[in-house]
Design an enzyme around this catalytic site. Structure first.
Site, PDB file in Angstrom:
ATOM      1  N   GLY A 186       2.786  -1.252   4.314  1.00 56.89           N
ATOM      2  CA  GLY A 186       2.862   0.197   3.959  1.00 56.89           C
ATOM      3  C   GLY A 186       4.474   0.743   3.573  1.00 56.89           C
ATOM      4  O   GLY A 186       4.777   0.487   2.614  1.00 56.89           O
ATOM      5  N   GLY A 187       4.895   1.264   4.711  1.00 56.59           N
ATOM      6  CA  GLY A 187       6.218   1.931   4.484  1.00 56.59           C
ATOM      7  C   GLY A 187       7.162   0.897   3.979  1.00 56.59           C
ATOM      8  O   GLY A 187       7.988   1.694   3.007  1.00 56.59           O
ATOM      9  N   GLU A 204      -6.771   4.815   7.813  1.00 55.70           N
ATOM     10  CA  GLU A 204      -6.480   6.091   7.312  1.00 55.70           C
ATOM     11  C   GLU A 204      -7.986   6.654   6.950  1.00 55.70           C
ATOM     12  O   GLU A 204      -8.198   7.656   7.056  1.00 55.70           O
ATOM     13  CB  GLU A 204      -5.288   6.359   6.643  1.00 55.70           C
ATOM     14  CG  GLU A 204      -4.184   6.053   7.405  1.00 55.70           C
ATOM     15  CD  GLU A 204      -2.877   5.682   6.656  1.00 55.70           C
ATOM     16  OE1 GLU A 204      -2.967   5.836   5.349  1.00 55.70           O
ATOM     17  OE2 GLU A 204      -2.043   5.177   7.405  1.00 55.70           O
ATOM     18  N   GLY A 212       2.428   2.288  10.906  1.00 60.49           N
ATOM     19  CA  GLY A 212       3.546   3.450  10.662  1.00 60.49           C
ATOM     20  C   GLY A 212       4.159   3.686  11.736  1.00 60.49           C
ATOM     21  O   GLY A 212       4.911   4.840  11.841  1.00 60.49           O
ATOM     22  N   SER A 221       3.351  -2.236  10.343  1.00 57.90           N
ATOM     23  CA  SER A 221       5.027  -2.095  10.698  1.00 57.90           C
ATOM     24  C   SER A 221       5.504  -3.542  10.108  1.00 57.90           C
ATOM     25  O   SER A 221       6.584  -4.087  10.782  1.00 57.90           O
ATOM     26  CB  SER A 221       5.231  -1.954  12.108  1.00 57.90           C
ATOM     27  OG  SER A 221       4.823  -0.511  12.346  1.00 57.90           O
ATOM     28  N   GLU A 279      -5.358  -5.063  10.709  1.00 59.55           N
ATOM     29  CA  GLU A 279      -4.258  -3.902  10.979  1.00 59.55           C
ATOM     30  C   GLU A 279      -4.600  -3.114  12.146  1.00 59.55           C
ATOM     31  O   GLU A 279      -5.277  -2.387  12.277  1.00 59.55           O
ATOM     32  CB  GLU A 279      -4.103  -2.964   9.828  1.00 59.55           C
ATOM     33  CG  GLU A 279      -4.168  -3.550   8.312  1.00 59.55           C
ATOM     34  CD  GLU A 279      -3.498  -2.656   7.434  1.00 59.55           C
ATOM     35  OE1 GLU A 279      -2.187  -2.844   7.031  1.00 59.55           O
ATOM     36  OE2 GLU A 279      -4.178  -1.614   7.030  1.00 59.55           O
ATOM     37  N   HIS A 329      -9.368   1.193   5.100  1.00 65.64           N
ATOM     38  CA  HIS A 329      -8.256   1.258   5.333  1.00 65.64           C
ATOM     39  C   HIS A 329      -8.449   2.157   6.739  1.00 65.64           C
ATOM     40  O   HIS A 329      -9.118   3.090   6.574  1.00 65.64           O
ATOM     41  CB  HIS A 329      -7.081   1.969   4.465  1.00 65.64           C
ATOM     42  CG  HIS A 329      -5.820   1.999   5.089  1.00 65.64           C
ATOM     43  ND1 HIS A 329      -5.441   2.810   6.003  1.00 65.64           N
ATOM     44  CD2 HIS A 329      -4.544   0.946   4.883  1.00 65.64           C
ATOM     45  CE1 HIS A 329      -4.136   2.619   6.415  1.00 65.64           C
ATOM     46  NE2 HIS A 329      -3.529   1.429   5.766  1.00 65.64           N
ATOM     47  N   ASN A 342       0.823  -1.250   0.101  1.00 72.01           N
ATOM     48  CA  ASN A 342       0.170   0.147  -0.041  1.00 72.01           C
ATOM     49  C   ASN A 342       0.851   1.433  -0.149  1.00 72.01           C
ATOM     50  O   ASN A 342       1.520   1.661   1.080  1.00 72.01           O
ATOM     51  CB  ASN A 342      -0.719  -0.034   1.389  1.00 72.01           C
ATOM     52  CG  ASN A 342      -1.533   1.366   1.534  1.00 72.01           C
ATOM     53  OD1 ASN A 342      -1.796   1.996   0.560  1.00 72.01           O
ATOM     54  ND2 ASN A 342      -2.475   1.548   2.570  1.00 72.01           N
ATOM     55  N   TRP A 343       1.008   1.894  -1.060  1.00 74.39           N
ATOM     56  CA  TRP A 343       1.934   3.051  -1.254  1.00 74.39           C
ATOM     57  C   TRP A 343       1.452   4.359  -0.781  1.00 74.39           C
ATOM     58  O   TRP A 343       2.248   5.238  -0.433  1.00 74.39           O
ATOM     59  CB  TRP A 343       2.364   3.163  -2.756  1.00 74.39           C
ATOM     60  CG  TRP A 343       2.907   2.193  -3.413  1.00 74.39           C
ATOM     61  CD1 TRP A 343       3.432   1.123  -2.897  1.00 74.39           C
ATOM     62  CD2 TRP A 343       3.359   2.047  -4.848  1.00 74.39           C
ATOM     63  NE1 TRP A 343       4.055   0.398  -3.900  1.00 74.39           N
ATOM     64  CE2 TRP A 343       4.106   1.157  -5.030  1.00 74.39           C
ATOM     65  CE3 TRP A 343       3.261   3.244  -5.760  1.00 74.39           C
ATOM     66  CZ2 TRP A 343       4.735   0.691  -6.274  1.00 74.39           C
ATOM     67  CZ3 TRP A 343       3.959   2.788  -7.205  1.00 74.39           C
ATOM     68  CH2 TRP A 343       4.479   1.612  -7.407  1.00 74.39           C
ATOM     69  N   LYS A 344       0.097   4.283  -0.158  1.00 74.90           N
ATOM     70  CA  LYS A 344      -0.652   5.414   0.309  1.00 74.90           C
ATOM     71  C   LYS A 344      -0.125   6.728  -0.630  1.00 74.90           C
ATOM     72  O   LYS A 344       0.026   6.606  -1.796  1.00 74.90           O
ATOM     73  CB  LYS A 344       0.046   5.521   1.555  1.00 74.90           C
ATOM     74  CG  LYS A 344      -0.057   4.249   2.512  1.00 74.90           C
ATOM     75  CD  LYS A 344       0.059   4.639   3.955  1.00 74.90           C
ATOM     76  CE  LYS A 344      -0.104   3.247   4.878  1.00 74.90           C
ATOM     77  NZ  LYS A 344       0.112   3.598   6.136  1.00 74.90           N
TER      78      LYS A 344
HETATM   79  P1  PGA Z   1       2.870   0.275   7.614  1.00 75.70           P
HETATM   80  O1  PGA Z   1       1.369   0.370   7.068  1.00 75.70           O
HETATM   81  O2  PGA Z   1       3.489  -1.114   7.117  1.00 75.70           O
HETATM   82  O3  PGA Z   1       3.558   1.369   7.144  1.00 75.70           O
HETATM   83  O4  PGA Z   1       2.701   0.038   9.152  1.00 75.70           O
HETATM   84  C1  PGA Z   1       0.520  -0.617   6.888  1.00 75.70           C
HETATM   85  C2  PGA Z   1      -0.723   0.093   6.138  1.00 75.70           C
HETATM   86  O5  PGA Z   1      -1.247   1.017   6.593  1.00 75.70           O
HETATM   87  O6  PGA Z   1      -1.252  -0.841   5.436  1.00 75.70           O
END
Ligand code: PGA
Length: 252
Positions: free
Chosen positions: A233-234, A97, A173, A212, A167, A95, A9-11
């Site tokens: 994510g990251g 967010e 993050g 993470s 999640e 998600h 997930n590149w966000k």
């Molecule tokens: P993260 O994000 O791996 O940076 O913790 C995961 C996500 O939000 O899908």
């Protein structure tokens, strides 16, 4: 047999140049036999270009969100039919967010999930508790509610044709991942919740862990019996990390 998925997930990250380098590096190091299905979810504006770069590769394309409506006067929105039209296979729904920053409700997310499924996409339902929920021992209550709204609207058959991603919000993050046992406990709870409606579907439904995940912790998370890969994510923005996570999901 549940084939694991490793989805990036590149966000809201990337640029045309950065995306090209990232995809080139991922494809350059891509294993001949990957055990997991690999997915990348770039921002909307880059989907078509990334799709072109992924042509003839085993990596599938996913979007980060969709509108619940099919078409019409919804300025700024992108429908599931449009995502299907340009070659997406997957789309995230709910998600954290989207839930927290954009106040998306359980009902709206369930409608997004249904809209994506109806257009032939594979929706990935993201669920997860906040730290305050966990500290108040409300993790199962929160996740049960997030799941039930989709089960009520769509039924277990449709849910099972999608994917669930657990999640924990406190792990996204933050660098603080759930322990493998914490993840396993919630994944088992999710599977049991689906099994209460249909045991066969529950056994086949893929449940990803996100929060993470890194090269250094992916293998122990993915080794848990109910963890069927990860939503990353990251670490999905670094080719070597992402490839190492993919490898941790097992050989083909
Ligand atoms: P993260 O994000 O791996 O940076 O913790 C995961 C996500 O939000 O899908």
């Amino acid at each position: 047999m549940r084939r694991p998925i490793v989805a990036g997930n590149w966000k809201m990250h990337g640029s045309r140049g950065e995306n090209a380098r990232l995809i080139e590096d991922i494809l350059g190091g891509y294993p001949a036999h990957a055990g997991a299905e690999c997915v990348v979810c770039p921002p909307f504006v880059y989907l078509q270009e990334v799709r072109r770069m992924l042509r003839d590769s085993p990596i599938a394309l996913g979007a980060q969100d969709t509108c619940a409506e099919a078409h019409g006067a919804f300025t700024g929105e992108v429908s599931a039919g449009m995502l299907k039209d340009i070659g997406c296979k997957y789309v995230l729904a709910g998600h954290s967010e989207r839930r927290l920053i954009y106040r998306e409700s359980d009902q709206l997310i369930a409608r997004k999930f249904a809209a994506a499924h109806a257009k032939g996409l594979v929706p990935v339902l993201c669920v997860g508790e906040q730290l305050s929920d966990r500290e108040a021992s409300r993790t199962e209550e929160v996740i049960g509610r997030q799941l039930d709204v989709v089960l009520e609207l769509c039924g277990p058959e449709v849910l099972g044709q999608g994917v669930v991603a657990y999640e924990p919000v406190w792990a996204i993050g933050t660098g603080r991942n759930a322990t493998p046992q914490q993840a396993q406990d919630v994944h088992a709870f999710i599977r049991a919740r689906i099994a209460a409606r249909d045991a066969r579907i529950a056994a086949d439904t893929r449940i990803l862990y996100g929060g993470s995940v890194k090269a250094g912790n992916a293998a122990e998370l993915f080794a848990m019996p109910d963890v069927d890969g990860g939503l990353i994510g990251g670490a999905s923005l670094k080719a070597d990390e992402f490839l190492a996570i993919l490898a941790a999901a097992g050989p083909g």
